[in-house]
Design a protein around this motif. Structure first.
Motif, short mmCIF file in Angstrom:
data_model
loop_
_atom_site.label_atom_id
_atom_site.label_comp_id
_atom_site.label_asym_id
_atom_site.label_seq_id
_atom_site.Cartn_x
_atom_site.Cartn_y
_atom_site.Cartn_z
N VAL A 294 0.86 -1.18 0.00
CA VAL A 294 0.00 0.00 0.00
C VAL A 294 0.90 1.24 0.00
O VAL A 294 2.03 1.19 0.51
CB VAL A 294 -0.95 0.00 1.23
CG1 VAL A 294 -0.15 0.11 2.52
CG2 VAL A 294 -1.99 1.10 1.14
N CYS A 295 0.39 2.34 -0.57
CA CYS A 295 1.14 3.60 -0.58
C CYS A 295 0.26 4.69 0.02
O CYS A 295 -0.92 4.81 -0.30
CB CYS A 295 1.54 3.97 -2.02
SG CYS A 295 2.47 5.52 -2.13
N TRP A 296 0.87 5.49 0.89
CA TRP A 296 0.16 6.54 1.63
C TRP A 296 0.84 7.87 1.34
O TRP A 296 2.04 8.03 1.60
CB TRP A 296 0.21 6.23 3.12
CG TRP A 296 -0.59 7.11 4.02
CD1 TRP A 296 -0.28 8.35 4.48
CD2 TRP A 296 -1.86 6.78 4.62
NE1 TRP A 296 -1.25 8.82 5.31
CE2 TRP A 296 -2.23 7.89 5.41
CE3 TRP A 296 -2.71 5.68 4.56
CZ2 TRP A 296 -3.43 7.91 6.15
CZ3 TRP A 296 -3.89 5.70 5.29
CH2 TRP A 296 -4.24 6.81 6.07
N LEU A 297 0.09 8.83 0.81
CA LEU A 297 0.59 10.19 0.56
C LEU A 297 -0.03 11.12 1.59
O LEU A 297 -1.22 11.45 1.49
CB LEU A 297 0.25 10.66 -0.85
CG LEU A 297 0.74 9.82 -2.02
CD1 LEU A 297 0.32 10.48 -3.34
CD2 LEU A 297 2.25 9.65 -1.99
N GLY A 330 -4.37 9.28 -0.55
CA GLY A 330 -3.82 10.60 -0.30
C GLY A 330 -4.69 11.41 0.63
O GLY A 330 -5.92 11.45 0.47
N GLU A 331 -4.06 12.05 1.63
CA GLU A 331 -4.77 12.93 2.55
C GLU A 331 -4.38 14.38 2.27
O GLU A 331 -3.19 14.71 2.24
CB GLU A 331 -4.40 12.62 4.01
CG GLU A 331 -5.10 11.42 4.59
CD GLU A 331 -4.96 11.35 6.10
OE1 GLU A 331 -5.75 10.64 6.72
OE2 GLU A 331 -4.04 12.00 6.67
N MET A 336 -4.34 16.25 -3.25
CA MET A 336 -4.07 17.22 -4.31
C MET A 336 -3.09 16.64 -5.32
O MET A 336 -3.24 16.79 -6.53
CB MET A 336 -3.53 18.52 -3.71
CG MET A 336 -4.53 19.26 -2.83
SD MET A 336 -3.77 20.51 -1.77
CE MET A 336 -3.24 21.71 -3.00
N ALA A 337 -2.06 15.95 -4.82
CA ALA A 337 -1.03 15.40 -5.70
C ALA A 337 -1.54 14.25 -6.55
O ALA A 337 -0.97 13.94 -7.60
CB ALA A 337 0.18 14.95 -4.88
N LEU A 338 -2.61 13.59 -6.11
CA LEU A 338 -3.17 12.48 -6.88
C LEU A 338 -4.08 12.94 -8.01
O LEU A 338 -4.44 12.16 -8.89
CB LEU A 338 -3.96 11.54 -5.96
CG LEU A 338 -3.15 10.69 -4.99
CD1 LEU A 338 -4.08 9.93 -4.06
CD2 LEU A 338 -2.22 9.74 -5.74
N GLY A 339 -4.45 14.22 -8.02
CA GLY A 339 -5.35 14.74 -9.03
C GLY A 339 -4.67 14.99 -10.37
O GLY A 339 -3.49 14.68 -10.58
N ARG A 340 -5.44 15.61 -11.29
CA ARG A 340 -4.91 15.89 -12.64
C ARG A 340 -3.93 17.05 -12.64
O ARG A 340 -2.91 17.02 -13.33
CB ARG A 340 -6.05 16.20 -13.61
CG ARG A 340 -6.79 14.99 -14.13
CD ARG A 340 -7.70 15.36 -15.28
NE ARG A 340 -8.82 16.16 -14.84
CZ ARG A 340 -9.11 17.37 -15.30
NH1 ARG A 340 -8.34 17.96 -16.21
NH2 ARG A 340 -10.17 18.04 -14.85
N ALA A 341 -4.25 18.08 -11.86
CA ALA A 341 -3.41 19.28 -11.89
C ALA A 341 -3.57 20.06 -10.59
O ALA A 341 -4.57 19.92 -9.88
CB ALA A 341 -3.78 20.16 -13.08
N MET A 352 -0.13 16.86 -12.14
CA MET A 352 0.04 16.00 -10.98
C MET A 352 -0.07 14.53 -11.44
O MET A 352 0.01 14.24 -12.61
CB MET A 352 -0.99 16.33 -9.90
CG MET A 352 -0.77 17.70 -9.24
SD MET A 352 0.69 17.80 -8.17
CE MET A 352 1.79 18.84 -9.14
N ALA A 353 -0.28 13.61 -10.51
CA ALA A 353 -0.22 12.18 -10.83
C ALA A 353 -1.31 11.73 -11.79
O ALA A 353 -1.13 10.78 -12.55
CB ALA A 353 -0.28 11.36 -9.55
N GLY A 354 -2.47 12.38 -11.74
CA GLY A 354 -3.55 12.03 -12.66
C GLY A 354 -4.23 10.71 -12.35
O GLY A 354 -4.95 10.17 -13.20
N LEU A 355 -4.05 10.18 -11.15
CA LEU A 355 -4.71 8.93 -10.78
C LEU A 355 -6.15 9.17 -10.32
O LEU A 355 -6.94 8.22 -10.23
CB LEU A 355 -3.93 8.22 -9.68
CG LEU A 355 -2.49 7.84 -10.05
CD1 LEU A 355 -1.82 7.12 -8.90
CD2 LEU A 355 -2.47 6.98 -11.31
N LEU A 356 -6.49 10.42 -10.01
CA LEU A 356 -7.86 10.85 -9.77
C LEU A 356 -8.11 12.06 -10.67
O LEU A 356 -7.16 12.69 -11.17
CB LEU A 356 -8.07 11.21 -8.30
CG LEU A 356 -7.94 10.05 -7.30
CD1 LEU A 356 -7.98 10.57 -5.86
CD2 LEU A 356 -9.03 9.01 -7.51
#
Length: 444
Positions: A294-297, A330-331, A336-341, A352-356
């Motif tokens: 698991v990965c936690w941001l 991500g919390e 924020m970092a998991l979003g598109r921008a 950003m990562a673009g995973l959400l």
């Protein structure tokens, strides 16, 4: 070994509690005492300063987010091998929310439950004898909250000290010292509070200067004399039922200047449950360890490092491969970092990562602050579908585009009022602005 404790309280934020607390901690440590720190309420930053001052990991004690049994468990663990526990209040001593008795989130709840006296820090700038009226209010406001002594802070002169000291002592209250104005004692701040301990230049020397000042300004013997023995809190397993369970056996946790808001009790209890935590730095373009499940941001300040995160292609690509087969959560800043921008303070958009699918902005700011209850709508690293998790929200960023992802939770404020759907989930990826602190009993 028996442990004595004390709460450092004040009438408001900005009265000098943190400077007095960490200077006092280091001064007591110099005496050869084993000192431990705690912070009331949901604060990530001050426990880092407590750790730096004492050499021991701090802890948060939150009477709203944490069930009483859970607080007892954490206090028991924090005081093992300790001579003195110093608890720093958040905001004003009695500041909390309207809630069940003893569950307001105020430091006064801890004073009642733990039987700890308060060392009251009074900023007397712009007043003299009026300080006694404020001290009298604190001393009589709640018979179960005892003011053990007063520290006069921001004193301008010997005459200023004499007038205020005489007025307070005439009430029968002990004045344990007077701290004169000194710009060198100020701690640097930014939009979410103090600059983190790890970013403070020459931190150890700074804390030593604070300790020098406390040794010169306070009667340390008087402070120790008012500290009260802590009744042995049960170290039973019942308290840990409210802890956030480890989301995996091997947990990759992003830790650097952009991602650092992790509650000490959360990771300590993960380790205690047998989990292994493997830190990595997205800012250094590092990837989560491939052996993790698991990965936690965590939260932090991605808005201050958006350009560097956008350029971290190895981190982004590896995280996407990781998320194809294993959970990523991500919390707040991590969300924020998991979003598109992410739009920075200058209005510049960074990939950003673009995973959400969401887009967030720090340029179009809106403060969001308060306790939160999350009713989880699906399984995720913070809990199972249908569970309630208590925590808080504190950020200035806002969502410009929510994307098409499903919500992670229905969110409620500290008094149970619905705030609507929140967070996002897609596949094995989830995130929310909400910071989880502890589980809430089923059906509560």
């Amino acid at each position: 070994m028996s442990t004595s404790g004390i709460i450092i309280g004040a009438a408001r934020s900005g009265a000098g509690k943190t400077s007095v607390t960490i200077g006092l901690m280091r001064a007591l440590k110099r005496r050869g005492l084993a000192v431990r720190g705690a912070k009331s309420g949901p604060d990530y930053i001050d426990p880092g300063f407590h750790h730096a001052a004492t050499g021991a990991t701090g802890v948060n004690l939150d009477s709203w987010a944490m069930a009483p049994d859970f607080i007892d468990h954490l206090v028991h663990a924090q005081t093992e091998g300790a001579d003195v526990l110093v608890v720093e209040s958040a905001m004003g001593l009695f500041d909390g929310i309207v809630s069940d008795a003893g569950r307001s989130g105020a430091a006064a709840d801890l004073a009642r439950r733990l039987g700890l006296p308060v060392l009251l820090v009074l900023d007397i700038s712009g007043q003299s004898q009026t300080a006694a009226a404020i001290a009298r209010g604190f001393a009589t406001h709640d018979a179960q909250v005892r003011i053990g002594a007063v520290v006069l802070n921001q004193v301008a002169s010997e005459r200023h000290e004499r007038l205020a000291r005489q007025a307070v002592e005439a009430l029968g209250l002990t004045v344990a010292g007077a701290v004169y104005r000194n710009a060198d004692m100020a701690l640097p701040e930014r939009h979410l509070g103090l600059v983190q301990a790890g970013e403070h230049a020459a931190l150890d020397a700074f804390i030593d200067r604070l300790a020098d000042r406390m040794e010169a300004s306070l009667d340390l013997d008087a402070v120790l004399a008012i500290a009260a023995p802590l009744a042995p809190a049960p170290g039973n397993a019942a308290g840990t039922a409210f802890a956030l369970p480890p989301p995996g056996q091997r947990i990759a946790v992003a830790l650097d200047d952009a991602f650092s808001f992790v509650y000490p009790h959360v990771t300590r209890l993960w380790r205690q449950a047998g989990a292994e935590i493997l830190p990595f730095s997205p800012l250094a373009d590092e990837a989560p360890d491939a052996t993790c499940d698991v990965c936690w941001l965590p939260g932090g300040y991605p808005e201050l490092h958006a350009g560097k995160l956008a350029a971290a292609s190895r981190f982004r690509d590896t995280l996407a491969r990781f998320a194809a087969t294993r959970p990523v959560h991500g919390e707040c800043g991590g969300f924020m970092a998991l979003g598109r921008a992410l739009e920075d303070a200058n209005g510049i958009s960074h990939r950003m990562a673009g995973l959400l699918g969401h887009v967030t902005s720090f340029a179009q700011r809106k403060m969001n602050l308060g306790y939160r209850q999350a009713l989880l709508l699906a399984d995720s690293p913070i809990g199972r579908k249908g569970e309630i998790v208590r925590g808080h929200e504190f950020h200035y960023s806002r969502i410009l585009d929510r994307g098409e992802d499903a919500a992670l939770a229905e969110l409620f404020d500290g008094q149970g009022n619905s705030l609507g759907l929140a967070g996002a989930r897609r596949g094995l990826v989830s995130g929310t602005f909400f910071h989880a602190i502890a589980r809430h009993p089923a059906g509560a």
